[in-house]
Every structure is written in structure tokens, then in C-alpha cells.
Design a protein around this motif. Structure first.
Motif, PDB file in Angstrom:
ATOM      1  N   VAL A 172       0.830  -1.204   0.000  1.00  0.00           N
ATOM      2  CA  VAL A 172       0.000   0.000   0.000  1.00  0.00           C
ATOM      3  C   VAL A 172       0.864   1.255   0.000  1.00  0.00           C
ATOM      4  N   LYS A 173       0.489   2.221  -0.819  1.00  0.00           N
ATOM      5  CA  LYS A 173       1.033   3.568  -0.733  1.00  0.00           C
ATOM      6  C   LYS A 173      -0.094   4.526  -0.339  1.00  0.00           C
ATOM      7  N   GLY A 174       0.248   5.477   0.522  1.00  0.00           N
ATOM      8  CA  GLY A 174      -0.745   6.472   0.907  1.00  0.00           C
ATOM      9  C   GLY A 174      -1.128   6.450   2.366  1.00  0.00           C
ATOM     10  N   LEU A 175      -0.674   5.446   3.141  1.00  0.00           N
ATOM     11  CA  LEU A 175      -0.976   5.420   4.569  1.00  0.00           C
ATOM     12  C   LEU A 175       0.057   6.201   5.371  1.00  0.00           C
ATOM     13  N   ASN A 176       1.223   6.453   4.775  1.00  0.00           N
ATOM     14  CA  ASN A 176       2.281   7.241   5.417  1.00  0.00           C
ATOM     15  C   ASN A 176       2.687   6.669   6.774  1.00  0.00           C
ATOM     16  N   LEU A 177       2.908   5.353   6.800  1.00  0.00           N
ATOM     17  CA  LEU A 177       3.362   4.700   8.024  1.00  0.00           C
ATOM     18  C   LEU A 177       4.849   4.973   8.236  1.00  0.00           C
ATOM     19  N   ARG A 178       5.284   5.009   9.483  1.00  0.00           N
ATOM     20  CA  ARG A 178       6.673   5.337   9.820  1.00  0.00           C
ATOM     21  C   ARG A 178       7.601   4.188   9.416  1.00  0.00           C
ATOM     22  N   GLN A 212       5.434   0.061   7.401  1.00  0.00           N
ATOM     23  CA  GLN A 212       5.977   0.539   6.137  1.00  0.00           C
ATOM     24  C   GLN A 212       4.877   0.566   5.081  1.00  0.00           C
ATOM     25  N   GLU A 213       4.993  -0.192   4.019  1.00  0.00           N
ATOM     26  CA  GLU A 213       3.941  -0.234   2.996  1.00  0.00           C
ATOM     27  C   GLU A 213       3.256  -1.600   2.966  1.00  0.00           C
ATOM     28  N   ILE A 214       3.315  -2.335   4.087  1.00  0.00           N
ATOM     29  CA  ILE A 214       2.828  -3.712   4.111  1.00  0.00           C
ATOM     30  C   ILE A 214       1.731  -3.842   5.154  1.00  0.00           C
ATOM     31  N   GLN A 340      11.547  -0.857  -2.791  1.00  0.00           N
ATOM     32  CA  GLN A 340      12.473  -1.981  -2.695  1.00  0.00           C
ATOM     33  C   GLN A 340      12.145  -2.881  -1.507  1.00  0.00           C
ATOM     34  N   GLU A 341      11.866  -2.276  -0.343  1.00  0.00           N
ATOM     35  CA  GLU A 341      11.542  -3.091   0.828  1.00  0.00           C
ATOM     36  C   GLU A 341      10.259  -3.891   0.609  1.00  0.00           C
ATOM     37  N   ALA A 342       9.254  -3.262   0.031  1.00  0.00           N
ATOM     38  CA  ALA A 342       8.005  -3.976  -0.249  1.00  0.00           C
ATOM     39  C   ALA A 342       8.236  -5.111  -1.244  1.00  0.00           C
TER      40      ALA A 342
END
Length: 568
Positions: A172-178, A212-214, A340-342
Motif C-alpha cells: 500500500v502507498k498512501g498510509l504514510n506509516l513510519r 511501512q507499505e505492508i 524496494q523493501e516492499a
């Protein structure tokens, strides 16, 4: 009864029966042709002339995602139809303010995804324009395949997979998690459905972890079973922020349920197909991929996962050549920026079924084992359960030495290992080899290493046992590729001034793609011929005196470069 009349001195005899037959034939032909026109579209010139045209059945265009440098258009294909190629389609750009201004171009590629879709790669849509698709071979047909909803790349659920415990992992993009932190899962919920704009028809499920984005969710049983009808489209998954009053995030993600289930081998369970695998994410690596794969095959790697981040070189044909030569390499199209991490988390899930251990390295990174052991043997030496602590090892960390141009100004014709021999004195980072089933549920990873489940730990490999040679700072013509859009999380475009101090950048280089006058001599503190000498001894054909990965094309290109250098 016959009707006779004179014309030009000749008798013309017209049979009314024949005339009515002709009219009937004409009318029936017109009706049939009209029916074909309505239900099948206008026939192409080739079809009218009787030439064979391969059948292509395409459902309506689903949706699109806009990036700064390209637009991805998702279309659904049918299993009974052949796959489309980039020669079958045009990307058509229309001016929204002036309908007479239309231009078209071939897409840069057409990719095939796991969810019965093809992804058409078009250029970025110019301002005040719209994009659609048209078939190149339908020369009479001016119909356009109109694009459906168009989403932004930075606010999107862009991929999803059902893990081996039947949970859904959404990217996911757009949640702006740390970065590197686990979020409060009570703030979110996962939703499933065919149309996310219809809240009454959505299935909702609990979020298990978010970082993150997961985002990991519980998967509803009806989703695990799949659609009832074979022709039904796969369900989508998205994430919604509770209490925000906002709809779920846009999504192009269909959770893929892989049929083969994983059996835990952590405590001596069933053996997997591959002992040692490698995962990488790359862009335009065709020139080094053959060397990278064949060398690591020589030290024990048996499976490669290549996540391709929008390459426009010959990497597809290079991978096909490697597969035809017996190497188990798979390519996975991964167009997403700064992920890259995702992508590595996605690969860890993919590899969990078949691989005991997975190394996460780049295509310019090569394991160097001075003793001549295989990578598998080194791993076993650190993880064989001779003690209770070694059975709890879930990650092996290896130091990286960064090599510079080593005095070279032209791309080396014999490959990187035999050519770059000068490096920085101190290691910059470490890279990891992981046991996939020991990873933390959140799949948090930073710069190639993961967080592990409670009870598991990592171990560092001694530098005299194994290191990674990272050919990071190559000759300028190759290095300058890094100034184009990259997969790295912290620096997507080197010409942007964001994160100037990041280690993803090169010290002292700045943000301009201009070659420094002393580039060929930079990053040279220690002469290191270790891996060069080892590959010369073990990977050279004694008859031809060539490395195993040197092809005829590489030799010819190298000779041309050598000849050109004589006239400088």
C-alpha cells in the motif's frame, strides 16, 4: 413474362425472377454484414481479403495508474486468446481541449501479471490529454479502447498476495506509516470486493499488522475459495482508515492464492526444492545478469527471482537465454517506485514455498568465499543445529566492500569481477541471507535485512570467511544510469534534492549527472584482486580462455571499444 427494350441497338432481356433473386441476395448480405459490424466490430482489411488474423479477445480496459514517467494500463485477457505484444497496440493520446489533436505511439512494453491481466506501458500522459488504446492491425477500425478509472501511483494498493497461513498481505502507498515501525492496527480495516465504490457489497476484515507499505489482513473464507464462475473477475483488496469518512484507497491489487501450501521446515520438516536462492530488484541489468547468475550458480545458488523495475533493455531475452541454458530464473514485473523493501517482502513470501534460504543482493553484488566453499556450505556451517542457539538462526549477515572504477574509463568487456579491483578500505553495509519462515509477521525490512520472529536471531559472517564485492561505482557510462528513476526507498531520482545525505547517494557527487574529471580514480583505497584471481582460476574455459559468461557479442563489442580507444 419478359420485358424487352432497346439500348444502343442491342436487345437487353431482364428476367424479373433473376432480378428479385439478386435483390434478395443483396439484402440478406447487407443484414449479415450489419450484424457482424454491430456485434464484432468492423472487420479488418486482412479479414475482408481472407487472410488469417490470429484471434485476440480483449475485455474492456480496466484501469490505469499514472507515474511521473509512464502510464500503466491494465487490461484483462482470456485464456483462450493469445497474449498481446507491444506490436499489437497503440497508446493514443487525445487533447481534451481540441479533439482534432490526437497522436499515437507504440507502448514500451506489454507485461503479463499473475491475475489474468496484461499491463500496457505507455508514456506519461501530457497535460490536458487523455490516453486510450487502439489495435495496430485493425487498419479500418478507428475504435479506441477507453481507459477506465485512473489512479495516482503514490496513493494506491498496488499488489497483494495470500500468504501460506491464508492471510492477505497487501502492499500500500498512501498510509504514510513510519519506516521500521509497527503501526496501530485498530486504525485500519481491509475491504474486499469487485467494486470498491459500492460499500454495501464489500467484505470487511481485521488488520493483523501494518508497517511501512505492508498491511496483513485476515482473508475472508469466500475470497480463499475464489470466484464461483470461471469467467468471473478476481476480487480486489483495499485498506480503509477507520473514522476518516474516506472511502477505501484505490486498488489494482487482486490477492493471489498460490495453490501449493508451505510446510514449515524450521525444525526439520519436509525438505524444500532449493537450498539456496537469490532475490534481486533491478532495472536495466541485461549487461551484467549473465555474469551474476552463472557465477552464483558456480558457488551453489540454484534459484533466482528477478524483480524487474521498468527495464527497457534486453533483460527479458537475457533471462530467456539463461532459462534455455538450464538456469532456474524467473522474472517478475515490479513497476512501483520507491518500493524496494516492499518488493523484497513480496519475494520472501514467493520464495517461502521452495527455498530454505534466500539471499537479498543487487545484480552488482557478488559473494566472495576465499576458501572455495559453496554458499550453501557456508550457510550450513553457521546454522547446523550443533547447539540450541544455531537452530534459532534466521538471518546471516555479510559485509559489503564497495569497489570503484579502478582506473577504467570504458565498460569492461570481461565482466565486473575481473575488471574492478580497487575498493574502499572499510565495509559500507551488510546484506542478508534469510530463512523465510522466520520473518516477523509485519515483514519489516530495511536495506536488505529483515526483522525476525521472537525467538530467532541473526549472525554475522567473519570477513575472512565470506564478503560481498559490491561493484557500486563503475565506469561513468554505466554508473550514470543511477541518475534515472530508481527502486531505492530513500532516493527515487538522484536529480531531486531530497535526502541528499542518504547512503543511497554517492559521496561528493551531488544531484547533477555530470562526470567528475577524476571519476575513474575515485573510491580507490585498497587494491583487492581476490575475487578476480579466483574467477580466473575457476571460471575460464581452458580452450577459448574466455569466462563462461562471455558471449560472442560481448567479445565483438569489446574489440570495437579497444579499437576506438586507439584513436583517442
Amino acid at each position: 413474362m419478359k420485358n424487352r427494350r432497346k439500348r444502343g441497338g442491342c436487345d437487353v432481356i431482364v428476367s424479373w425472377r433473376r432480378f428479385f433473386r439478386f435483390v434478395a441476395l443483396f439484402v440478406s448480405s447487407f443484414v449479415v454484414f450489419s450484424a457482424l459490424f454491430i456485434f464484432l466490430g468492423k472487420p479488418s482489411i486482412k479479414a475482408v481479403l481472407g487472410a488469417s488474423v490470429p484471434a485476440v479477445k480483449v475485455d474492456p480496459v480496466l484501469e490505469a495508474v499514472k507515474f511521473p514517467d509512464q502510464t500503466l494500463i491494465f487490461i484483462r485477457y482470456q485464456s483462450s486468446s493469445r497474449l498481446l505484444t507491444k506490436d499489437d497496440l497503440f497508446c493514443v493520446f487525445s487533447n481534451a481541449k481540441d479533439s482534432s489533436k490526437v497522436y499515437r505511439e507504440l507502448p514500451s512494453g506489454v507485461e503479463t501479471s499473475d491475475s489474468a491481466r496484461q499491463i500496457v506501458r505507455c508514456s506519461a500522459v501530457p497535460r490536458h490529454h487523455t490516453v486510450s488504446l487502439a489495435f495496430t492491425k485493425w487498419t479500418v477500425d478507428n475504435r479506441l479502447l477507453v481507459v477506465g478509472p485512473t489512479y495516482r501511483w503514490d496513493r494506491l494498493v498496488y499488489d497483494a498476495v495470500i500468504d501460506h497461513d491464508n492471510t492477505t498481505v497487501a502492499f500500500v502507498k498512501g498510509l504514510n506509516l513510519r519506516p521500521g515501525k509497527v503501526a496501530d492496527v485498530s486504525r485500519y480495516e481491509c475491504v474486499y470486493g469487485w467494486d470498491l465504490a459500492k460499500p454495501k457489497l464489500l467484505l470487511r476484515s481485521q488488520v493483523i499488522s501494518a508497517a511501512q507499505e505492508i498491511v496483513r489482513c485476515e482473508t475472508p473464507p469466500t475470497v480463499l475459495k475464489g470466484p464461483r464462475m470461471a469467467q468471473s473477475p478476481p476480487v480486489k483488496v483495499s485498506v480503509r482508515i477507520k473514522g476518516s469518512g474516506m472511502p477505501p484507497l484505490p486498488s489494482v491489487a487482486h490477492p493471489i492464492n498460490r495453490p501449493v501450501r508451505f510446510k514449515d521446515s524450521t525444525y526439520g520438516g519436509e525438505r524444500k526444492q532449493f537450498e539456496t536462492c537469490v532475490c534481486t530488484m533491478t532495472r536495466n541489468a541485461a549487461n551484467v545478469l549473465r555474469e551474476w547468475v552463472m557465477y552464483h550458480a558456480g558457488i551453489g545458488v540454484t534459484r533466482w527471482f528477478v524483480y524487474d523495475n521498468n527495464s527497457d533493455d534486453d533483460i527479458v531475452s537475457e533471462i530467456k537465454n539463461l532459462i534455455n541454458s538450464g538456469y532456474n530464473v524467473s522474472r517478475h514485473f515490479w513497476p512501483w517506485i520507491k518500493t524496494q523493501e516492499a518488493g523484497f517482502a513480496n519475494c520472501a513470501i514467493r520464495a517461502k514455498r521452495d527455498c530454505d534460504w534466500v539471499a537479498f543482493i543487487d545484480v552488482d553484488e557478488f559473494f566472495y568465499i576465499p576458501s572455495g566453499q559453496t554458499l550453501t556450505e557456508v550457510i550450513k556451517n553457521y546454522t547446523t543445529p550443533s547447539s540450541s542457539s544455531s537452530s534459532k538462526i534466521g538471518e546471516i549477515r555479510t559485509s559489503c566492500h564497495s569497489f570503484g572504477p579502478s582506473g577504467l574509463k570504458d565498460p569492461p568487456r570481461r565482466g565486473v569481477m575481473a575488471s574492478y579491483t580497487c575498493r574502499m578500505s572499510l565495509p559500507e553495509r551488510h546484506k542478508s541471507i534469510i530463512r523465510p519462515e522466520t520473518l516477523n509477521t509485519a515483514l519489516i525490512n530495511v536495506v536488505h535485512h529483515f526483522q525476525l520472529k521472537e525467538g530467532f536471531t541473526f549472525v554475522y559472517v567473519e570477513k575472512d570467511t565470506m564478503v560481498i564485492n559490491h561493484y557500486k561505482y563503475q565506469v561513468w557510462d554505466i554508473f550514470k544510469e543511477k541518475f534515472k528513476r530508481r527502486v531505492a526507498t530513500y532516493v527515487a531520482d538522484w536529480q531531486d534534492k531530497d535526502n541528499v545525505g542518504s547512503k543511497d547517494r554517492t559521496p561528493g557527487l551531488g544531484t547533477r549527472p555530470v562526470e567528475p574529471s577524476d571519476w575513474s580514480e575515485r573510491f580507490c583505497e585498497v587494491r583487492d584482486n581476490g575475487l578476480k584471481d579466483w574467477v580466473l582460476e575457476n571460471f575460464v574455459d581452458r580452450k577459448t580462455q574466455r569466462f563462461l559468461w562471455e558471449g560472442e557479442r560481448n567479445i565483438m563489442e569489446g574489440e570495437v571499444v579497444a579499437q576506438m580507444s586507439l584513436y583517442r
